[in-house]
Design a protein around this motif. Sequence first.
Motif, PDB file in Angstrom:
ATOM      1  N   LEU A   5      -8.246 103.919 113.230  1.00 20.48           N
ATOM      2  CA  LEU A   5      -9.121 104.883 113.122  1.00 20.48           C
ATOM      3  C   LEU A   5      -8.020 105.723 112.004  1.00 20.48           C
ATOM      4  O   LEU A   5      -6.666 106.302 112.358  1.00 20.48           O
ATOM      5  CB  LEU A   5      -8.933 105.973 114.742  1.00 20.48           C
ATOM      6  CG  LEU A   5      -9.582 107.101 113.674  1.00 20.48           C
ATOM      7  CD1 LEU A   5     -10.987 107.415 113.516  1.00 20.48           C
ATOM      8  CD2 LEU A   5      -9.172 108.380 115.325  1.00 20.48           C
ATOM      9  N   VAL A   6      -8.596 106.103 110.706  1.00 25.34           N
ATOM     10  CA  VAL A   6      -7.499 107.248 109.896  1.00 25.34           C
ATOM     11  C   VAL A   6      -8.254 108.315 109.724  1.00 25.34           C
ATOM     12  O   VAL A   6      -9.586 108.384 109.521  1.00 25.34           O
ATOM     13  CB  VAL A   6      -8.622 106.055 108.293  1.00 25.34           C
ATOM     14  CG1 VAL A   6      -7.228 107.264 107.013  1.00 25.34           C
ATOM     15  CG2 VAL A   6      -7.506 104.967 108.015  1.00 25.34           C
ATOM     16  N   VAL A   7      -7.071 109.269 109.826  1.00 23.04           N
ATOM     17  CA  VAL A   7      -7.381 110.506 109.314  1.00 23.04           C
ATOM     18  C   VAL A   7      -6.539 111.217 109.445  1.00 23.04           C
ATOM     19  O   VAL A   7      -5.224 111.309 108.868  1.00 23.04           O
ATOM     20  CB  VAL A   7      -7.203 110.825 111.136  1.00 23.04           C
ATOM     21  CG1 VAL A   7      -7.344 112.122 111.252  1.00 23.04           C
ATOM     22  CG2 VAL A   7      -7.884 110.351 112.511  1.00 23.04           C
ATOM     23  N   ASP A   8      -6.968 112.089 107.455  1.00 22.17           N
ATOM     24  CA  ASP A   8      -7.178 112.403 106.563  1.00 22.17           C
ATOM     25  C   ASP A   8      -7.894 113.200 106.134  1.00 22.17           C
ATOM     26  O   ASP A   8      -9.100 112.949 106.043  1.00 22.17           O
ATOM     27  CB  ASP A   8      -6.257 111.544 105.770  1.00 22.17           C
ATOM     28  CG  ASP A   8      -5.217 112.498 104.364  1.00 22.17           C
ATOM     29  OD1 ASP A   8      -6.524 113.108 103.769  1.00 22.17           O
ATOM     30  OD2 ASP A   8      -4.577 111.967 104.425  1.00 22.17           O
ATOM     31  N   ASP A   9      -7.552 114.773 105.540  1.00 23.79           N
ATOM     32  CA  ASP A   9      -8.450 115.429 105.326  1.00 23.79           C
ATOM     33  C   ASP A   9      -9.296 115.648 103.795  1.00 23.79           C
ATOM     34  O   ASP A   9     -10.065 115.959 103.371  1.00 23.79           O
ATOM     35  CB  ASP A   9      -8.242 116.911 105.694  1.00 23.79           C
ATOM     36  CG  ASP A   9      -7.317 117.071 104.693  1.00 23.79           C
ATOM     37  OD1 ASP A   9      -6.954 118.092 103.838  1.00 23.79           O
ATOM     38  OD2 ASP A   9      -5.617 116.666 104.977  1.00 23.79           O
ATOM     39  N   THR A  10      -8.229 114.907 102.978  1.00 23.75           N
ATOM     40  CA  THR A  10      -8.497 114.405 102.073  1.00 23.75           C
ATOM     41  C   THR A  10      -9.247 112.735 101.414  1.00 23.75           C
ATOM     42  O   THR A  10      -8.859 112.065 101.518  1.00 23.75           O
ATOM     43  CB  THR A  10      -7.529 114.546 101.147  1.00 23.75           C
ATOM     44  OG1 THR A  10      -6.340 115.766 100.935  1.00 23.75           O
ATOM     45  CG2 THR A  10      -7.666 114.081  98.746  1.00 23.75           C
ATOM     46  N   LEU A  17      -6.366 104.484 101.873  1.00 26.35           N
ATOM     47  CA  LEU A  17      -6.140 103.902 103.305  1.00 26.35           C
ATOM     48  C   LEU A  17      -7.077 103.043 104.048  1.00 26.35           C
ATOM     49  O   LEU A  17      -6.715 102.315 104.890  1.00 26.35           O
ATOM     50  CB  LEU A  17      -5.405 105.459 104.187  1.00 26.35           C
ATOM     51  CG  LEU A  17      -4.400 105.751 104.014  1.00 26.35           C
ATOM     52  CD1 LEU A  17      -4.042 107.048 104.481  1.00 26.35           C
ATOM     53  CD2 LEU A  17      -3.090 105.240 103.936  1.00 26.35           C
ATOM     54  N   ARG A  18      -8.030 103.797 104.333  1.00 28.67           N
ATOM     55  CA  ARG A  18      -8.951 102.587 105.007  1.00 28.67           C
ATOM     56  C   ARG A  18      -9.558 100.939 104.199  1.00 28.67           C
ATOM     57  O   ARG A  18      -9.571 100.303 104.856  1.00 28.67           O
ATOM     58  CB  ARG A  18     -10.528 103.060 104.834  1.00 28.67           C
ATOM     59  CG  ARG A  18     -11.088 104.384 106.008  1.00 28.67           C
ATOM     60  CD  ARG A  18     -12.276 105.081 105.837  1.00 28.67           C
ATOM     61  NE  ARG A  18     -13.033 103.963 106.337  1.00 28.67           N
ATOM     62  CZ  ARG A  18     -14.627 103.741 106.488  1.00 28.67           C
ATOM     63  NH1 ARG A  18     -14.973 105.207 106.203  1.00 28.67           N
ATOM     64  NH2 ARG A  18     -15.420 103.364 107.198  1.00 28.67           N
ATOM     65  N   THR A  28     -10.310  94.445 112.450  1.00 34.46           N
ATOM     66  CA  THR A  28     -11.730  94.180 112.384  1.00 34.46           C
ATOM     67  C   THR A  28     -12.646  95.212 111.990  1.00 34.46           C
ATOM     68  O   THR A  28     -13.838  94.794 111.491  1.00 34.46           O
ATOM     69  CB  THR A  28     -11.907  93.444 113.545  1.00 34.46           C
ATOM     70  OG1 THR A  28     -11.749  94.112 114.696  1.00 34.46           O
ATOM     71  CG2 THR A  28     -11.439  92.307 113.778  1.00 34.46           C
ATOM     72  N   ARG A  29     -11.637  96.234 112.273  1.00 28.07           N
ATOM     73  CA  ARG A  29     -12.664  97.351 112.024  1.00 28.07           C
ATOM     74  C   ARG A  29     -11.593  98.788 111.568  1.00 28.07           C
ATOM     75  O   ARG A  29     -11.075  99.130 112.250  1.00 28.07           O
ATOM     76  CB  ARG A  29     -13.008  97.663 112.973  1.00 28.07           C
ATOM     77  CG  ARG A  29     -14.771  98.513 112.868  1.00 28.07           C
ATOM     78  CD  ARG A  29     -15.548  99.018 113.551  1.00 28.07           C
ATOM     79  NE  ARG A  29     -16.682  99.974 114.323  1.00 28.07           N
ATOM     80  CZ  ARG A  29     -17.325 101.112 114.109  1.00 28.07           C
ATOM     81  NH1 ARG A  29     -15.871 101.409 115.518  1.00 28.07           N
ATOM     82  NH2 ARG A  29     -17.556 102.311 114.516  1.00 28.07           N
ATOM     83  N   VAL A  30     -12.367  99.272 110.900  1.00 29.41           N
ATOM     84  CA  VAL A  30     -11.532 100.803 109.930  1.00 29.41           C
ATOM     85  C   VAL A  30     -12.438 101.882 110.383  1.00 29.41           C
ATOM     86  O   VAL A  30     -13.626 101.602 109.428  1.00 29.41           O
ATOM     87  CB  VAL A  30     -10.449 100.663 109.060  1.00 29.41           C
ATOM     88  CG1 VAL A  30     -10.170 101.644 108.478  1.00 29.41           C
ATOM     89  CG2 VAL A  30      -9.959  99.033 108.613  1.00 29.41           C
ATOM     90  N   VAL A  31     -12.806 103.240 110.567  1.00 29.49           N
ATOM     91  CA  VAL A  31     -13.356 104.343 110.930  1.00 29.49           C
ATOM     92  C   VAL A  31     -12.280 105.237 110.516  1.00 29.49           C
ATOM     93  O   VAL A  31     -11.274 105.207 110.580  1.00 29.49           O
ATOM     94  CB  VAL A  31     -14.372 103.813 112.170  1.00 29.49           C
ATOM     95  CG1 VAL A  31     -15.055 103.037 112.894  1.00 29.49           C
ATOM     96  CG2 VAL A  31     -12.600 104.522 113.093  1.00 29.49           C
ATOM     97  N   GLY A  32     -13.029 106.108 109.958  1.00 31.58           N
ATOM     98  CA  GLY A  32     -12.589 107.464 109.314  1.00 31.58           C
ATOM     99  C   GLY A  32     -13.035 108.553 110.274  1.00 31.58           C
ATOM    100  O   GLY A  32     -14.030 108.865 110.536  1.00 31.58           O
ATOM    101  N   ALA A  33     -11.841 109.854 109.773  1.00 37.57           N
ATOM    102  CA  ALA A  33     -11.809 111.105 110.439  1.00 37.57           C
ATOM    103  C   ALA A  33     -11.431 112.247 109.779  1.00 37.57           C
ATOM    104  O   ALA A  33     -10.543 111.652 108.869  1.00 37.57           O
ATOM    105  CB  ALA A  33     -11.595 111.193 111.473  1.00 37.57           C
TER     106      ALA A  33
END
Length: 203
Positions: A5-10, A17-18, A28-33
């Motif tokens: 889980l990639v967390v970044d406001d930009t 990053l993802r 296997t999987r990359v999600v963002g917030a």
Amino acid sequence: MATVLVVDDTPIVREQLRRAVGGLPGITRVVGAASGEEALSRWPVERPSVVLLDVRMPGIGGVETAKRLLTRHPEANVLMTTMAEDADGLARAIAAGARGYVVKDASPEELSIALAAALSEATRRQVPAQTRGRPGGSAVQLTEREVQVLDGMSRGCSNAAIGKELFLSEDTIKTHARRLFRKLDAADRAQAVATGFRLGLVR
């Protein structure tokens, strides 16, 4: 196989990053917030293997997000991300339980090593914080000078500035730093300071 889980406001940084993480072996999987608040709501749903969490964000911010996430879910794997070393923010995040940090422009090799270390570190959370990283849970014994050097680090001072305060050369400060890193099982200044906070060696 891991989910990140990639967390970044930009948005552009988050997407970079993802893509970087998604190209690494074993991911296997990359999600963002886009915020700490979103990360806190998504973690129980996604249950990612690792959270890449920006130190500085609007809203509750990365440090507070790490603290809340690890309080609610102690098993979470949190790795802070930063554009440049932020000793204070990183130390507070690591003191709250984050595994460490990685710069946002890290090479694929550096990113892969950081993620692997965060995953392998998970088992160490089973050891109480006050004894973590020391065989047999033995107490840390720092010399007075090492404590003074650690205190300087906790205030964000450079080795040169610490040396000036203590009337010692920069090389001597580096020698003390290497010794206290070894005693605290720390890879860098941020981890050393975080451990110092946990153990009450600095305040």
